[in-house]
Design a protein around this motif. Structure first.
Motif, PDB file in Angstrom:
ATOM      1  N   ALA A  66       0.710  -1.161   0.013  1.00  0.00           N
ATOM      2  CA  ALA A  66       0.070  -0.035   0.101  1.00  0.00           C
ATOM      3  C   ALA A  66       1.081   1.218   0.040  1.00  0.00           C
ATOM      4  O   ALA A  66       1.953   1.149   0.438  1.00  0.00           O
ATOM      5  N   GLY A  67       0.349   2.429  -0.267  1.00  0.00           N
ATOM      6  CA  GLY A  67       1.140   3.415  -0.432  1.00  0.00           C
ATOM      7  C   GLY A  67       0.345   4.851   0.089  1.00  0.00           C
ATOM      8  O   GLY A  67      -0.734   4.674   0.583  1.00  0.00           O
ATOM      9  N   SER A  68       1.324   6.051   0.294  1.00  0.00           N
ATOM     10  CA  SER A  68       0.855   7.186   0.528  1.00  0.00           C
ATOM     11  C   SER A  68       1.932   8.194   0.160  1.00  0.00           C
ATOM     12  O   SER A  68       2.978   7.875  -0.319  1.00  0.00           O
ATOM     13  N   ALA A  69       1.692   9.627   0.113  1.00  0.00           N
ATOM     14  CA  ALA A  69       2.388  10.307  -0.019  1.00  0.00           C
ATOM     15  C   ALA A  69       2.607  11.483   0.804  1.00  0.00           C
ATOM     16  O   ALA A  69       1.335  11.682   1.722  1.00  0.00           O
ATOM     17  N   ALA A  70       3.517  12.094   1.137  1.00  0.00           N
ATOM     18  CA  ALA A  70       3.735  12.970   2.365  1.00  0.00           C
ATOM     19  C   ALA A  70       2.727  14.181   2.564  1.00  0.00           C
ATOM     20  O   ALA A  70       2.211  14.360   3.514  1.00  0.00           O
ATOM     21  N   TYR A  71       2.479  14.769   1.388  1.00  0.00           N
ATOM     22  CA  TYR A  71       1.708  16.064   1.419  1.00  0.00           C
ATOM     23  C   TYR A  71       0.182  15.499   1.756  1.00  0.00           C
ATOM     24  O   TYR A  71      -0.530  16.325   2.583  1.00  0.00           O
ATOM     25  N   GLN A  72      -0.368  14.288   1.074  1.00  0.00           N
ATOM     26  CA  GLN A  72      -1.629  13.850   1.207  1.00  0.00           C
ATOM     27  C   GLN A  72      -1.847  13.487   2.849  1.00  0.00           C
ATOM     28  O   GLN A  72      -3.076  13.617   3.237  1.00  0.00           O
ATOM     29  N   THR A  73      -0.773  13.201   3.383  1.00  0.00           N
ATOM     30  CA  THR A  73      -1.233  12.198   4.636  1.00  0.00           C
ATOM     31  C   THR A  73      -0.345  12.903   5.866  1.00  0.00           C
ATOM     32  O   THR A  73      -0.965  12.829   6.967  1.00  0.00           O
ATOM     33  N   GLU A  74       0.650  13.452   5.828  1.00  0.00           N
ATOM     34  CA  GLU A  74       1.495  13.543   7.047  1.00  0.00           C
ATOM     35  C   GLU A  74       0.883  14.778   7.971  1.00  0.00           C
ATOM     36  O   GLU A  74       0.982  14.788   9.037  1.00  0.00           O
ATOM     37  N   GLY A  75       0.438  15.814   7.093  1.00  0.00           N
ATOM     38  CA  GLY A  75      -0.066  17.156   7.874  1.00  0.00           C
ATOM     39  C   GLY A  75       1.399  17.570   8.703  1.00  0.00           C
ATOM     40  O   GLY A  75       2.529  17.663   8.112  1.00  0.00           O
TER      41      GLY A  75
END
Length: 1002
Positions: A66-75
């Motif tokens: 699974a994946g994610s991107a810094a700006y989308q999830t980090e806050g």
């Protein structure tokens, strides 16, 4: 929850499919333009076999993640010394007039708050059981100004994440740059429009390799450079929002490619020997299909992919330069690479990292880049194209999924079925097409800020309440689906879903349906009493003699030529039963016995008797609703139709007439065939039930003893399945729809004499809460007794299965009245009219009927699918009939359902276009392949195997055609007998007296 496994026909078809694929060829050594063969190849694959769900597993060692991107999830945009990124700046712009901002967050300042919940996210990975996790590093968190010095807090944060992943055995796949360029670099140099950026990016990458490279085997330099260059610097739709037009967009892409190459060479030269990792770039693409398969359209499709994917892939994977189609179309707009740069860029990827899904497809792809062709979401064909075009590279799918509405909470059925489609297409690409795909990554691990869509959509496996303080992760239904796929490494066949061998019993009704038989009452020439003279000298024609008439003879059934033709067609099928409906509006045009169409009644009598003559049992419905006046006599339709009690009494009188006129030939009656509950008011349904019950009791009391027939009602009964099989809410919705669609009319008759309690409770709820005014009438105790048990069997029509959910996702397919969302499983096979082919739904329906109403005799009175009228494409119906009958056999043999008959819909294309087993072209009926297949199943009584005992059925004297011939022609036989006896007596006397004369002369 598993999709059903292959049927016998499917298993054979799979072998044929693999042979076809081998003949069509798998891609050889790739070259620019070689992908153009993709469209013609997939247009020639066997139908429907190639479109069936593939039950198989992925290769051992396949990577699931699974994946994610810094700006989308980090806050945490101001926490830990982080600098501003272009996305921070862009999202903070006032996009709406003051006071008009939508409620809730509109940027990624907090988002999913992963910066403060690192272990929360990793726990989600642990639950899924993934082998890898793709995430991006925030350039602005590690280098707040875009350049040295580094931010210690940022280094510590990502170090902790990598350490935790290592503890769990989860492989990190790390993206250096996922769109969030430090704002300082945009302000100082103009961002990617500047030739300075590639070197700065190299410096940033070196920091990451030095600090984290010991724990990372897979690196991605950047994500989707097409979006960054074209929409960041060309159209300005995305950060940094520069509207520089095509020239600046192409220049930014030029610098992105140079930056990627620098980083790859940096790793290759200085870090690979020690760290032994791999580096690539995540390239995103759409898929495009030609409006029609022509050479010109295919070239336009190829050009579309060149302008989006090939823009970056060809320089990296082929020759260091842009696609020829871009060079020839863009002229001076496209920057030039020197020969040295071409060599430097060529080959700078250790694998092909592909991103495919909602970010680009149908959203960020400019319409002019489609070149007037049609966008599609076929991942399998894209994988094959990449394989053909770029020298068979190992492919790592590093981002893939779809999206659901931002209001959808935890039952994300739409997301599941897109995921299921994409994973299945990846499996087909591997198993059928020989594409080397070694990993798959769902996007994304958790809900987050979805770029230009903000929080209006969700793409996470885990639900995040963005309004809450703690931002807990809550697993959606898709988590349960995906973890099961990972656990089983794909979709292995389940033994309980395998097709079975076996046969149906003696006396099983094999039938065919024609809603309304072709009625042609044109008199035969033999009924013309006129006298004619043949003018042999002049006109050579027959001339009618006025005033002279021969004696008229009585009408006979053989006078109806249309009957003879239809009977012969039915005989060719080998069916035992034929189901059709009478036309009430034509038999009694005024709705009562004051005017009777005797010619039509005689036609029906003849048709039924001719069916019996050839051993085919007529199954006759008194009424079937049609669009025009519901197929009621006009007077009744105008005076309230089924809303009126007059129609009830008129129906009883009409039934009495039919029983009297046709009962000697018809022993299998249907009072009402497929009354559509979608178009019934509650009052109309109430009266319809009373009418049925009165007619059943009429037959039972006055006709059954003499006619020895049976009678019931036939209900349309499509199966309803919860869209999220793990969801209690979806199961409640499915149960509710079944009661409203089937139980409404079935429960009073086959159950307790009253409507389902679910209906009453639901209507009470919505009437009190939502201020509706839907009144479900009540039966008196006498009416309950009248209706309850008014059946001899349970007859149903079944065509398809529907998925329903509780979460509102698509307003067009949402029923506010029943609070149900219709969902489409896009992996299901569909007919040309988009009807889903779901054979296992029939078995589930039959089990449901048994569980609800006991061991009642059941007939499937109609089951069929539309198909292309071209006979070549009748393969869909062959597949449909084969598999639905096999599921019916499972219900009979494995579930002990008292199934006594199965009927295919429909007889021919003339009366039911696209549904018939006979085509009708140029006034000729031609049997389709599906007819021959159905006949073979009938002749075998099902699907006998080597160990199936032979079925020996006793002959039925009553159905003997010769016996019927003698029974119905007694007067003719008596006359023939008299002539024969007289002839014998005459011969005897002649012989006797001849001998006496001879003796006298002697």
């Amino acid at each position: 929850w598993e999709p059903p496994s292959r049927s016998p026909a499917e298993s054979m078809a799979l072998a044929a499919l693999l042979l076809s694929l081998s003949l069509l060829g798998r891609p050889g050594l790739g070259a620019p333009g070689q992908g153009a063969g993709t469209w013609s190849r997939f247009a020639r694959l066997p139908y429907p076999q190639d479109q069936l769900f593939l039950h198989d597993t992925f290769p051992d060692g396949f990577l699931w993640g699974a994946g994610s991107a810094a700006y989308q999830t980090e806050g945490g945009w101001r926490q830990g010394g982080k600098g501003a990124s272009v996305w921070d700046t862009f999202a903070h712009r006032p996009a709406t007039p003051p006071g008009a901002a939508p409620p809730g967050p509109v940027d990624g300042d907090v988002a999913s708050d992963s910066y403060n919940n690192l272990f929360r996210d990793v726990e989600g990975l642990r639950r899924l059981g993934v082998s890898h996790y793709r995430f991006s590093l925030s350039w602005a968190r590690l280098l707040p100004n875009g350049t040295a010095p580094p931010n210690p807090a940022g280094l510590v944060h990502y170090g902790r994440l990598l350490a935790r992943l290592r503890e769990l055995g989860v492989e990190p796949v790390v993206t250096l740059y996922h769109w969030d360029l430090p704002q300082a670099l945009q302000d100082a140099f103009g961002g990617w429009a500047s030739p300075v950026l590639p070197q700065l990016f190299r410096d940033y990458a070196e920091l990451c390799f030095r600090h984290f490279g010991g724990h990372v085997r897979y690196w991605l330099t950047m994500d989707n450079p097409y979006v960054v260059a074209w929409h960041g610097y060309g159209t300005g739709r995305l950060p940094p929002g520069v509207r520089g037009g095509p020239r600046l967009g192409y220049l930014a892409a030029h610098h992105l490619l140079q930056a990627h190459a620098k980083v790859w060479h940096l790793y290759n030269d200085h870090f690979r020997p020690a760290q032994r990792g791999k580096v690539s770039i995540a390239l995103s693409s759409h898929w495009i299909k030609p409006q029609r398969i022509t050479e010109k359209n295919i070239k336009e499709c190829q050009k579309s992919l060149d302008f989006v994917l090939g823009w970056f892939a060809k320089p990296i994977f082929i020759d260091g330069d842009y696609p020829e189609s871009m060079r020839s179309n863009l002229s001076s707009l496209l920057p030039e690479f020197s020969e040295a740069e071409k060599k430097y860029i060529k080959g700078t990827a250790d694998f092909f990292a592909l991103s495919f899904g909602a970010t680009l497809s149908f959203q960020l792809l400019d319409s002019h880049m489609k070149f007037q062709q049609l966008e599609s979401i076929s991942l399998r064909q894209l994988l094959y194209w990449i394989n053909s075009e770029y020298n068979n590279p190992p492919i790592f799918i590093v981002e893939n999924s779809w999206f659901v509405s931002g209001t959808t909470k935890r039952d994300d059925a739409k997301y599941i079925y897109y995921l299921k489609k994409f994973i299945m297409e990846t499996l087909k690409a591997i198993r059928y097409d020989g594409v080397n795909v070694f990993g798959y990554t769902v996007w994304s691990l958790l809900d987050g800020f979805e770029w230009h869509r903000g929080y209006s959509i969700r793409r996470g496996l885990f639900y995040v309440d963005f309004q809450s303080h703690d931002k807990k992760l809550m697993p959606k239904s898709s988590v349960l689906f995906y973890e099961k796929v990972i656990e089983k490494n794909g979709f292995p066949p389940l033994p309980e879903n395998q097709p079975i061998e076996g046969i149906f019993p003696c006396g099983f009704a094999w039938g065919i349906v024609d809603n309304y038989i072709q009625v042609d009452t044109t008199p035969a020439q033999f009924l013309d009493s006129s006298v004619y003279v043949w003018d042999v000298h002049q006109t050579k024609k027959l001339i009618k003699v006025d005033g002279v008439h021969a004696s008229k003879r009585k009408r006979h059934c053989v006078d109806f030529a249309a009957i003879r033709l239809q009977i012969s067609l039915l005989e060719e099928m080998h069916v035992t039963h034929f189901h059709f409906s009478l036309k009430w509006s034509l038999i009694l045009p005024l709705g009562n016995l004051s005017l009777i169409n005797h010619t039509l009644v005689h036609y029906y009598q003849c048709f039924a008797s001719e069916l019996l003559r050839v051993n085919i049992t007529p199954v006759v419905a008194l009424w079937q609703p049609m669009i025009e006046n519901q197929e009621l006599p006009v007077s009744l339709a105008k005076s309230g139709a089924w809303e009126s009690t007059e129609t009830v009494q008129a129906f009883v009188e009409y039934a009495r007439f039919c029983f009297t006129s046709l009962g000697d030939h018809v022993k299998f009656w249907i009072t009402m065939n497929e009354p559509s509950v979608k178009n019934l008011t509650y009052t109309a349904g109430h009266n319809l039930l009373k009418a049925h019950a009165k007619v059943w009791h009429l037959y039972d009391k006055e006709f059954r003893r003499s006619q020895k027939g049976k009678i019931s009602i036939a209900l349309q009964a499509d199966w309803v399945e919860p869209a999220c099989p793990f969801s209690r809410n979806d199961q409640e919705v499915a149960d509710r729809i079944l009661e409203f669609d089937i139980g409404w009319l079935a429960e009073p008759i086959f159950g307790n004499g009253d409507y389902p309690e679910v209906m009453r409770a639901w209507l009470h709820r919505i009437n009190s809460v939502d201020l509706y005014n839907f009144h479900l009438p009540y039966f008196s105790e006498d009416e309950k007794k009248l209706i309850q048990g008014s059946f001899d069997f349970f007859a149903l029509s079944h065509y398809t299965t529907t998925l329903v959910g509780s979460e509102k996702e698509d307003a067009v397919k949402y029923d506010h009245y029943l609070e149900v969302q219709m969902i489409n499983d896009i992996t299901w096979l569909h007919s040309p009219s988009r009807v889903a082919v779901v054979p296992w739904g029939l078995r589930k329906l039959l089990k449901w009927v048994k569980s609800k109403y006991g061991d009642v005799p059941v007939y499937v009175l109609a089951n069929g699918i539309d198909d292309d009228q071209n006979m070549v494409h009748d393969k869909l119906r062959v597949y449909y009939i084969q598999n639905y009958i096999n599921e019916a056999l499972k219900a009979y043999t494995l579930d002990n359902v008292n199934l006594q008959g199965y009927f295919v819909y429909s007889f021919n294309d003339k009366t039911a276009p696209k549904y018939g087993l006979y085509s009708y072209v140029a006034n000729q009926y031609e049997p389709k392949p599906s007819l021959k297949h159905y006949r073979e199943i009938i002749d075998n009584s099902g699907f006998p195997g080597p160990e199936t005992p032979e079925l020996l059925c006793p002959e039925e004297v009553a159905s003997c055609a010769e016996c019927h011939f003698f029974r119905t022609r007694k007067s003719l036989l008596a006359f023939i007998s008299f002539i024969f006896v007289a002839f014998i007596v005459t011969i005897f006397f002649i012989t006797y007296y001849s001998k006496r004369v001879e003796r006298r002369y002697k």
